[in-house]
Design an enzyme around this catalytic site. Structure first.
Site, PDB file in Angstrom:
ATOM      1  N   ARG A 181      -6.231 -24.839 -11.866  1.00 34.76           N
ATOM      2  CA  ARG A 181      -7.466 -24.087 -12.127  1.00 34.76           C
ATOM      3  C   ARG A 181      -8.454 -24.918 -12.955  1.00 34.76           C
ATOM      4  NH1 ARG A 181      -7.411 -17.988 -14.139  1.00 34.76           N
ATOM      5  NH2 ARG A 181      -5.972 -18.744 -15.750  1.00 34.76           N
ATOM      6  N   ARG A 234       2.645 -15.962 -20.625  1.00 30.42           N
ATOM      7  CA  ARG A 234       1.681 -14.971 -20.142  1.00 30.42           C
ATOM      8  C   ARG A 234       2.273 -14.134 -19.011  1.00 30.42           C
ATOM      9  NH1 ARG A 234      -3.248 -18.494 -18.729  1.00 30.42           N
ATOM     10  NH2 ARG A 234      -4.316 -16.545 -18.328  1.00 30.42           N
ATOM     11  N   LYS A 263      -7.815 -12.531  -9.617  1.00 28.44           N
ATOM     12  CA  LYS A 263      -8.669 -11.382  -9.982  1.00 28.44           C
ATOM     13  C   LYS A 263     -10.124 -11.818 -10.203  1.00 28.44           C
ATOM     14  CE  LYS A 263      -6.266 -10.438 -13.693  1.00 28.44           C
ATOM     15  NZ  LYS A 263      -5.233 -11.495 -13.587  1.00 28.44           N
ATOM     16  N   ARG A 279      -5.039  -4.078 -19.892  1.00 22.68           N
ATOM     17  CA  ARG A 279      -3.829  -4.880 -19.771  1.00 22.68           C
ATOM     18  C   ARG A 279      -2.622  -4.184 -20.397  1.00 22.68           C
ATOM     19  NH1 ARG A 279      -6.527 -10.209 -19.403  1.00 22.68           N
ATOM     20  NH2 ARG A 279      -5.053 -11.782 -18.699  1.00 22.68           N
ATOM     21  N   ARG A 289      -8.522 -24.703 -18.821  1.00 25.21           N
ATOM     22  CA  ARG A 289      -8.366 -23.709 -19.886  1.00 25.21           C
ATOM     23  C   ARG A 289      -7.193 -24.060 -20.783  1.00 25.21           C
ATOM     24  NH1 ARG A 289      -8.835 -17.728 -17.496  1.00 25.21           N
ATOM     25  NH2 ARG A 289      -7.111 -17.511 -18.968  1.00 25.21           N
TER      26      ARG A 289
HETATM   27  P1  ADP Z   1      -7.079 -14.572 -12.465  1.00 23.13           P
HETATM   28  O1  ADP Z   1      -8.488 -14.132 -12.732  1.00 23.13           O
HETATM   29  O2  ADP Z   1      -6.244 -13.492 -11.824  1.00 23.13           O
HETATM   30  O3  ADP Z   1      -6.403 -15.187 -13.658  1.00 23.13           O
HETATM   31  P2  ADP Z   1      -8.344 -16.709 -10.912  1.00 23.13           P
HETATM   32  O4  ADP Z   1      -9.318 -15.982 -10.048  1.00 23.13           O
HETATM   33  O5  ADP Z   1      -8.863 -17.479 -12.068  1.00 23.13           O
HETATM   34  O6  ADP Z   1      -7.153 -15.706 -11.363  1.00 23.13           O
HETATM   35  O7  ADP Z   1      -7.506 -17.678  -9.949  1.00 23.13           O
HETATM   36  C1  ADP Z   1      -6.477 -18.543 -10.484  1.00 23.13           C
HETATM   37  C2  ADP Z   1      -6.558 -19.906  -9.759  1.00 23.13           C
HETATM   38  O8  ADP Z   1      -6.182 -19.739  -8.385  1.00 23.13           O
HETATM   39  C3  ADP Z   1      -7.954 -20.526  -9.741  1.00 23.13           C
HETATM   40  O9  ADP Z   1      -7.822 -21.921  -9.823  1.00 23.13           O
HETATM   41  C4  ADP Z   1      -8.519 -20.108  -8.381  1.00 23.13           C
HETATM   42  O10 ADP Z   1      -9.489 -21.037  -7.905  1.00 23.13           O
HETATM   43  C5  ADP Z   1      -7.264 -20.108  -7.511  1.00 23.13           C
HETATM   44  N1  ADP Z   1      -7.277 -19.084  -6.454  1.00 23.13           N
HETATM   45  C6  ADP Z   1      -7.821 -17.846  -6.512  1.00 23.13           C
HETATM   46  N2  ADP Z   1      -7.601 -17.161  -5.352  1.00 23.13           N
HETATM   47  C7  ADP Z   1      -6.868 -18.011  -4.559  1.00 23.13           C
HETATM   48  C8  ADP Z   1      -6.304 -17.894  -3.250  1.00 23.13           C
HETATM   49  N3  ADP Z   1      -6.419 -16.771  -2.516  1.00 23.13           N
HETATM   50  N4  ADP Z   1      -5.609 -18.944  -2.772  1.00 23.13           N
HETATM   51  C9  ADP Z   1      -5.461 -20.082  -3.518  1.00 23.13           C
HETATM   52  N5  ADP Z   1      -5.969 -20.245  -4.754  1.00 23.13           N
HETATM   53  C10 ADP Z   1      -6.650 -19.235  -5.276  1.00 23.13           C
HETATM   54  P1  AMP Z   2      -7.812 -13.968 -18.814  1.00 21.53           P
HETATM   55  O1  AMP Z   2      -9.053 -14.796 -18.826  1.00 21.53           O
HETATM   56  O2  AMP Z   2      -8.019 -12.598 -18.240  1.00 21.53           O
HETATM   57  O3  AMP Z   2      -6.633 -14.688 -18.186  1.00 21.53           O
HETATM   58  O4  AMP Z   2      -7.433 -13.719 -20.340  1.00 21.53           O
HETATM   59  C1  AMP Z   2      -7.112 -14.793 -21.200  1.00 21.53           C
HETATM   60  C2  AMP Z   2      -6.478 -14.281 -22.483  1.00 21.53           C
HETATM   61  O5  AMP Z   2      -7.414 -13.449 -23.192  1.00 21.53           O
HETATM   62  C3  AMP Z   2      -5.235 -13.420 -22.319  1.00 21.53           C
HETATM   63  O6  AMP Z   2      -4.050 -14.171 -22.145  1.00 21.53           O
HETATM   64  C4  AMP Z   2      -5.256 -12.619 -23.627  1.00 21.53           C
HETATM   65  O7  AMP Z   2      -4.803 -13.415 -24.719  1.00 21.53           O
HETATM   66  C5  AMP Z   2      -6.739 -12.369 -23.831  1.00 21.53           C
HETATM   67  N1  AMP Z   2      -7.138 -11.102 -23.181  1.00 21.53           N
HETATM   68  C6  AMP Z   2      -8.006 -10.967 -22.137  1.00 21.53           C
HETATM   69  N2  AMP Z   2      -8.130  -9.676 -21.787  1.00 21.53           N
HETATM   70  C7  AMP Z   2      -7.316  -8.963 -22.621  1.00 21.53           C
HETATM   71  C8  AMP Z   2      -6.968  -7.597 -22.753  1.00 21.53           C
HETATM   72  N3  AMP Z   2      -7.478  -6.663 -21.949  1.00 21.53           N
HETATM   73  N4  AMP Z   2      -6.091  -7.240 -23.733  1.00 21.53           N
HETATM   74  C9  AMP Z   2      -5.579  -8.167 -24.556  1.00 21.53           C
HETATM   75  N5  AMP Z   2      -5.825  -9.480 -24.466  1.00 21.53           N
HETATM   76  C10 AMP Z   2      -6.693  -9.887 -23.517  1.00 21.53           C
END
Ligand code: ADP
Ligand code: AMP
Length: 213
Positions: free
Chosen positions: A127, A171, A13, A88, A160
């Site tokens: 990541r 999660r 995302k 969420r 992270r």
């Molecule tokens: P989210 O925001 O949904 O938690 P991220 O955008 O942080 O996901 O992506 C999670 C991990 O996967 C990151 O390390 C990112 O670089 C990698 N990633 C994102 N899109 C792709 C893809 N299409 N193919 C492979 N790896 C990806």
């Molecule tokens: P993210 O960076 O989107 O993966 O979010 C990391 C963490 O932040 C999540 O696992 C939750 O603990 C908290 N968080 C982020 N967005 C929300 C939301 N909309 N509602 C509740 N918790 C959130």
């Protein structure tokens, strides 16, 4: 244009929201990034959120909704925004909806980035994130030009806290229980679009671009 990004944690995302933000000149609003910034700065909000985040749980709706509605009321959001990680839960989606109704506005696109759970653990363990500008990398799939260093701002990349496999499992459970029902919520509103998130990030973006056209 107002866009909501849906999908499991690690589906991509944030990666896609960054690309949309660049291409369409909209702010990318990640509630996770806002919480992490608050934790880093030691604010009251950060202190409250940290325990939930480290445990892989959601921060309570009341706190999250207040923070998000405050953010989207700022000037840079007047032409729209991309929400990443919000809503969420159904109550969060309803709170956003009622605020938008009050303003005579609505969400234009909800984009669900679909990736099966089996692929998620691998994505999260590789990541790397920039704590300064929030750019996202993957050591194998989307590596920075120089190992461990952000391409955008030169900061050292971090793993992270909540990307440990045991936290990721929690999660994912929380996602299926509390967040997945939002797919149906936005489908009923007629704004849901699904993209295959397993393919290369550039190809995912192509699919999103053709939806937003
Ligand atoms: P989210 O925001 O949904 O938690 P991220 O955008 O942080 O996901 O992506 C999670 C991990 O996967 C990151 O390390 C990112 O670089 C990698 N990633 C994102 N899109 C792709 C893809 N299409 N193919 C492979 N790896 C990806
Ligand atoms: P993210 O960076 O989107 O993966 O979010 C990391 C963490 O932040 C999540 O696992 C939750 O603990 C908290 N968080 C982020 N967005 C929300 C939301 N909309 N509602 C509740 N918790 C959130």
């Amino acid at each position: 244009m107002k866009i909501v990004m849906l999908g499991a944690p690690g589906a991509g995302k944030g990666t896609q929201a960054d690309k949309i933000a660049d291409q369409y000149g909209l702010p990318h609003i990640s509630t996770g990034d806002i919480f992490r910034k608050n934790i880093k700065e030691g604010t009251e909000l950060g202190k409250e959120a940290k325990g939930y985040m480290d445990a892989g749980k959601l921060v309570p709706d009341e706190l999250t909704v207040r923070m998000l509605l405050d953010r989207v009321s700022q000037e840079d959001c007047s032409k729209g925004y991309i929400l990443d990680g919000f809503p969420r839960t159904i109550p969060q989606a309803e709170a956003l909806d009622s605020e938008l109704k009050r303003l005579g506005e609505n969400i234009d696109f909800a984009i669900d980035v679909e990736v099966p759970d089996q692929n998620i653990i691998n994505r999260m363990s590789g990541r790397r994130a920039c704590p300064k500008c929030n750019a996202i990398y993957h050591i194998e799939f989307i590596p920075p030009k120089k190992e461990g260093i952000c391409d955008e701002c030169g900061e050292e990349l971090v793993i992270r806290e909540d990307d440990k496999p045991e936290t990721v499992k929690k999660r994912l459970e929380v996602y299926h229980e509390q967040t997945q029902p939002l797919i149906d919520f936005y489908d009923k509103k007629g704004v849901l679009h699904t993209v295959d998130g397993r393919v290369d990030a550039e190809d995912v973006f192509e699919a999103i671009r053709s939806i937003l056209k």
